[in-house]
Motif scaffolding. Structure first.
Motif, PDB file in Angstrom:
ATOM      1  N   ASN A   1      31.462  38.115 -66.920  1.00  0.00           N
ATOM      2  CA  ASN A   1      30.643  37.258 -67.778  1.00  0.00           C
ATOM      3  C   ASN A   1      30.156  36.006 -67.056  1.00  0.00           C
ATOM      4  OD1 ASN A   1      30.826  38.281 -70.825  1.00  0.00           O
ATOM      5  ND2 ASN A   1      32.792  38.685 -69.841  1.00  0.00           N
TER       6      ASN A   1
ATOM      7  N   LEU B   1      27.686  42.114 -74.903  1.00  0.00           N
ATOM      8  CA  LEU B   1      28.331  41.125 -74.038  1.00  0.00           C
ATOM      9  C   LEU B   1      29.724  41.574 -73.601  1.00  0.00           C
ATOM     10  CD1 LEU B   1      27.266  37.869 -75.938  1.00  0.00           C
ATOM     11  CD2 LEU B   1      26.174  38.938 -73.952  1.00  0.00           C
TER      12      LEU B   1
ATOM     13  N   ARG C   1      21.191  40.850 -72.379  1.00  0.00           N
ATOM     14  CA  ARG C   1      22.394  40.018 -72.336  1.00  0.00           C
ATOM     15  C   ARG C   1      22.036  38.547 -72.521  1.00  0.00           C
ATOM     16  NH1 ARG C   1      27.371  41.962 -70.581  1.00  0.00           N
ATOM     17  NH2 ARG C   1      28.013  39.799 -70.212  1.00  0.00           N
TER      18      ARG C   1
ATOM     19  N   ASP D   1      27.006  34.359 -68.085  1.00  0.00           N
ATOM     20  CA  ASP D   1      26.964  34.054 -69.513  1.00  0.00           C
ATOM     21  C   ASP D   1      27.879  32.900 -69.902  1.00  0.00           C
ATOM     22  OD1 ASP D   1      25.342  36.473 -69.982  1.00  0.00           O
ATOM     23  OD2 ASP D   1      27.194  37.519 -69.472  1.00  0.00           O
TER      24      ASP D   1
END
Length: 731
Positions: free
Chosen positions: A624, A544, A575, A627
């Protein structure tokens, strides 16, 4: 005046224009077409309709275009629908299947007390699966079988050989004195129905026994002229009717434990899912899912779509149980009795030879592949375990909210202490709950969870969730999670696991994964070691924490980053899989591993999120982006701490995401999307709601002049559904 011309039945057309002209008899035609002689004879004589399969076979055998055959059938049906009494005499050709005999019906319905309440269910299935233009079908069965009023009631826009056109009231009984029962029901119904209504109703009496006096009884009752018409069916009639219904044959086979050739009804699927616990699992476990997805199911049932409806759940059994319940809703019951679940390959092609008037469900990839040739004429549903599909599903079944979970368990007789312990032990996943409550060892603890070596070998696979077996970085990540075991050995292990009954893994093309991460996590929790969890946290930090090299490109070129050599080493599957595991460990880690391993998933997730995002930068947030919602779900306080602290700074990095989106080209992106989704997820919880309000208020101070600016505006106004946060699950 010229004689009026009526459309030819396609069978008559083939006989007159093909067989007679070529001198081909029925027996020879049957061999060429590949269908039994009686089936071909019935078609040529206009007793059964042409199906797409029949039309294709005739095209191959004699060169008559299949489209022409089907067009002739459509024209014939259109005329027949206008001519009273014509359409109801034609029967669809159905391939012989389970060969249910009249004696089978007599023996089951008259010797088994429980079976007597099932006659209405059989008749309902027959009506739904063979009827046309059905406006109302009401056959109360099972627990409602003794309800006052008609035993059955049908309103049909057009008739069939078994279902009268218009309105029909049905009575039935299994007693030995058939005449006495029929006379009593006839008199009772006459007394309970006004004459004006009786003039429009056909009275139908049904018995699963053989009735030698049936013909005389019908004649005597018709002579009284008390109803529009009178009909009666006995075991011999039911045998012939069932020949026209694959669904009814399957239902009867499932009910009587007869071999059913790898096909089940939804009734059987529900029994297989619910009756493995004591007490049985309650239908209200799906009440929330029925409300959420009911309209999607209705849309599928009403639409003429060639692609399958894709349903994803923690297990295929859970998805099939959901289908059984959502299609039990009154407005969907018509479709429920036409659904067939195919468990084995090779069965569907045999069924489709004669009729496609059913909805096919596949829960294995072997059966799913057989759907292809029939996609244009057959409605299909495909069921996948979670994470086992590489396409966007239509329906995703999530763990239950607290209220729905508790109410369903209370309906099962569980007390307050049970509610708390079962919620913790299952994560409110219905698949895991079923395992927890099952009285069957093979379901409660599958083979791969009972054997320590097997369950230990599953640990790294469960932690990563899904991966690209052809991606070197993914291979490295998996090897690290497994304690430096070479990837080749892990690949062999996956293939061995895939061969197990109730296999815990899936393999599609170059991708591999765990069928149900939460199910496996709970099932093999005892095989985890502290070293496994530490390796996961280290690997998660590595995966990550990888930067996104696509951000080095101008925004207009980022959609083609891989072509520019600006691609991440780890796949998106890894991921996402690791982010989801982080959420599961944050929510369930302390319960699963706290006492034995001293592991606190909340603290571990919070530390990892801080390591990934702090010190914060616009670049990190963008890298990111996808995420961020999972980060926020895994560690809500840590995530908000980082964002709030940044927004108090002189030059907040977070505000760098609030630049106008470049939407003027193909593949354009919106840098703020992930952050806003993360904040919306946190807004459901009372614990973080007020903090989200303040954060969104600060973000809304930045004016964004693009078409997507309304998203931030609406969030800032908290235009969110008002539900109790307890009905949202972080898992």
């Amino acid at each position: 005046m010229a004689k009026k011309s009526f459309p030819l039945h396609p069978g008559q057309y083939v006989r007159e224009n093909v067989l007679d002209r070529r001198g081909v008899n029925v027996t020879e035609a049957a061999k060429l077409i590949g269908i039994s002689r009686p089936g071909v004879s019935n078609f040529l004589n206009g007793k059964v309709s042409a199906t797409p399969d029949m039309a294709t076979r005739i095209e191959r055998a004699f060169g008559v275009p299949a489209k022409k055959i089907l067009d002739l059938q459509s024209a014939y049906d259109a005329h027949a629908g206008k001519a009273a009494g014509t359409a109801q005499n034609a029967r669809a050709y159905v391939t012989p299947f389970l060969n249910v005999q009249a004696n089978d019906l007599v023996n089951w319905f008259t010797t088994t007390i429980q079976a007597r309440t099932k006659l209405s269910v059989l008749l309902r299935t027959l009506v739904h699966s063979t009827g046309h233009d059905l406006e109302k079908v009401d056959f109360p069965g099972n627990d409602d079988a003794e309800r006052p009023g008609w035993d059955g009631f049908v309103e049909a826009g057009s008739g069939t050989p078994w279902i009268p056109a218009g309105t029909s009231g049905w009575e039935f009984g299994v007693t030995a004195d058939i005449n006495d029962k029929a006379n009593g029901d006839f008199a009772k119904s006459v007394k309970a129905t006004k004459k004006a209504d009786r003039d429009d109703i056909t009275f139908v009496f049904v018995t699963p026994r053989r009735w030698t006096g049936k013909t005389a009884w019908i004649a005597a009752m018709r002579a009284k002229k008390l109803w529009r018409d009178v009909r009666a069916y006995d075991a011999s009639d039911l045998e012939q009717w069932m020949e026209q219904s694959l669904a009814a044959q399957t239902w009867f086979a499932n009910q009587t434990a007869r071999p059913s050739s790898g096909v089940r009804t939804l009734d059987r699927c529900w029994i297989d899912w619910a009756n493995v616990t004591d007490p049985a699992l309650h239908p209200s476990l799906f009440s929330t899912a029925n409300k959420v997805w009911g309209d999607r199911i209705k849309g599928f049932a009403a639409a003429d779509r060639s692609e399958p409806l894709v349903i994803v759940a923690d297990s295929v059994e859970e998805a099939l149980a959901f289908l059984s319940q959502v299609l039990a809703e009154p407005e969907l019951e018509l479709h429920r009795d036409r659904v067939l679940v195919f468990d084995e390959p090779g069965v569907l092609p045999k069924f489709a030879q004669g009729t496609v008037d059913f909805i096919a469900v596949a829960h294995t990839r072997e059966v799913e592949r057989e759907f292809g040739p029939y996609s244009s004429v057959l409605r299909t549903i495909v069921v996948y375990p979670r994470n086992a599909t590489n396409s966007e599903p239509d329906i995703v079944l999530e763990p239950l909210g607290y209220d729905a979970f508790n109410k369903a368990l209370e309906a099962m007789g569980k007390g307050r202490d049970d509610l708390t312990s079962l919620a913790e032990a299952s994560g409110r996943s219905l698949t895991v709950l079923r395992r927890q409550l099952s009285t069957i060892p093979a379901i409660r603890t599958p083979v791969w969870a009972r054997d320590h070596e097997t369950s230990s070998g599953l640990v790294p696979l469960v932690l990563v969730g899904a991966w690209d077996a052809q991606n070197e970085a993914d291979q490295t990540a998996l090897s690290l999670l497994a304690g430096d075991i070479p990837f080749e050995h892990l690949e062999k292990r996956v293939q061995e696991f895939a061969q197990l009954n109730d296999a815990p893994v899936w393999s599609i093309g170059g991708y591999r994964g765990v069928i149900s991460k939460i199910d496996s996590l709970f099932a093999i929790a005892g095989a985890f070691t502290k070293a496994d969890l530490n390796r996961f946290l280290d690997t998660a930090r590595m995966v990550l924490g990888e930067d996104d090299p696509a951000l080095d490109l101008p925004e207009k070129d980022r959609w083609a980053a891989s072509m520019h050599g600006r691609k991440r080493e780890f796949s998106g599957a890894v991921r996402e899989g690791i982010s989801e595991t982080l959420v599961l460990l944050a929510v369930h880690g302390k319960n699963l591993f706290g006492k034995r391993l001293g592991f606190d998933g909340d603290l571990a997730a919070a530390k990892l999120i801080r390591d990934l995002l702090d010190p914060i930068s616009t670049r990190k947030l963008e890298a990111n982006d996808r995420d961020l919602p999972l980060y926020a779900e895994a560690a809500p306080d840590a995530f908000l701490d980082i964002i709030e602290r940044d927004l108090r700074a002189a030059h907040p990095e977070t505000l760098g995401l609030l630049r106008p989106a470049d939407t003027g080209h193909f593949g354009s992106s919106t840098p703020r999307t992930g952050l806003l989704w993360a904040l919306e997820g946190l807004a459901w919880s009372p614990a973080t709601f007020s903090r989200v309000v303040k954060t969104l208020g600060r973000l809304s101070e930045v004016e964004i002049n693009d078409k997507l600016g309304e998203q931030a505006y609406q969030l800032a106004r908290l235009d969110l559904p008002r539900v109790d946060a307890a009905d949202r699950s972080r898992s």
